[in-house]
Motif scaffolding. Structure first.
Motif, PDB file in Angstrom:
ATOM      1  N   THR A 114      92.423  87.774  16.685  1.00 22.38           N
ATOM      2  CA  THR A 114      92.591  88.888  15.741  1.00 22.38           C
ATOM      3  C   THR A 114      92.871  88.377  14.333  1.00 22.38           C
ATOM      4  OG1 THR A 114      93.418  90.338  17.482  1.00 22.38           O
ATOM      5  CG2 THR A 114      93.966  90.939  15.221  1.00 22.38           C
ATOM      6  N   LEU A 115      93.810  87.461  14.200  1.00 25.88           N
ATOM      7  CA  LEU A 115      94.149  86.936  12.872  1.00 25.88           C
ATOM      8  C   LEU A 115      93.019  86.070  12.318  1.00 25.88           C
ATOM      9  CD1 LEU A 115      97.909  86.070  13.426  1.00 25.88           C
ATOM     10  CD2 LEU A 115      96.943  88.032  12.209  1.00 25.88           C
ATOM     11  N   GLY A 116      92.359  85.327  13.180  1.00 27.88           N
ATOM     12  CA  GLY A 116      91.232  84.507  12.738  1.00 27.88           C
ATOM     13  C   GLY A 116      90.083  85.353  12.218  1.00 27.88           C
ATOM     14  N   SER A 117      89.757  86.409  12.936  1.00 29.15           N
ATOM     15  CA  SER A 117      88.663  87.268  12.481  1.00 29.15           C
ATOM     16  C   SER A 117      89.071  88.046  11.225  1.00 29.15           C
ATOM     17  CB  SER A 117      88.226  88.241  13.592  1.00 29.15           C
ATOM     18  OG  SER A 117      89.282  89.085  13.962  1.00 29.15           O
ATOM     19  N   GLY A 118      90.338  88.409  11.133  1.00 32.15           N
ATOM     20  CA  GLY A 118      90.811  89.081   9.916  1.00 32.15           C
ATOM     21  C   GLY A 118      90.766  88.153   8.718  1.00 32.15           C
TER      22      GLY A 118
END
Length: 95
Positions: free
Chosen positions: A88-92
């Motif tokens: 989630t944080l990587g894609s964000g």
């Protein structure tokens, strides 16, 4: 037989049932994120960046828990939870 009654007759692990639950969960999580953001900025006078971070944290955690337990009726563990947050944080960060 109506379309709605056909939908309700599907088994809970059917792809259409899971997709509908996944979509509904996403909408509710997005509304929760946005409501927290607006409430914290407008009512509590928090800085927008901090309010957005809290909204994101709460909305995304809500999404994870509801999808694991309701949408996919799966078991969760710490490894799966942290992998979810990493993605989630990587894609964000990429967007």
């Amino acid at each position: 037989m109506s379309l709605l009654s056909r939908f309700h007759a599907l088994p809970p692990d059917h792809i259409l049932v899971q997709a509908s639950k996944f979509l509904g969960t996403g909408v509710i999580a997005a509304l929760l994120d946005y409501a927290l953001y607006v409430g914290l900025v407008a009512l509590v006078a928090w800085p927008p960046t901090l309010a957005k971070g809290v909204g994101l944290l709460v909305g995304t955690t809500f999404s994870y828990v509801l999808n694991v337990r309701w949408t996919f009726q799966a078991q969760s563990n710490a490894r799966v939870f942290w992998r979810f947050w990493f993605v989630t944080l990587g894609s964000g960060g990429l967007s």
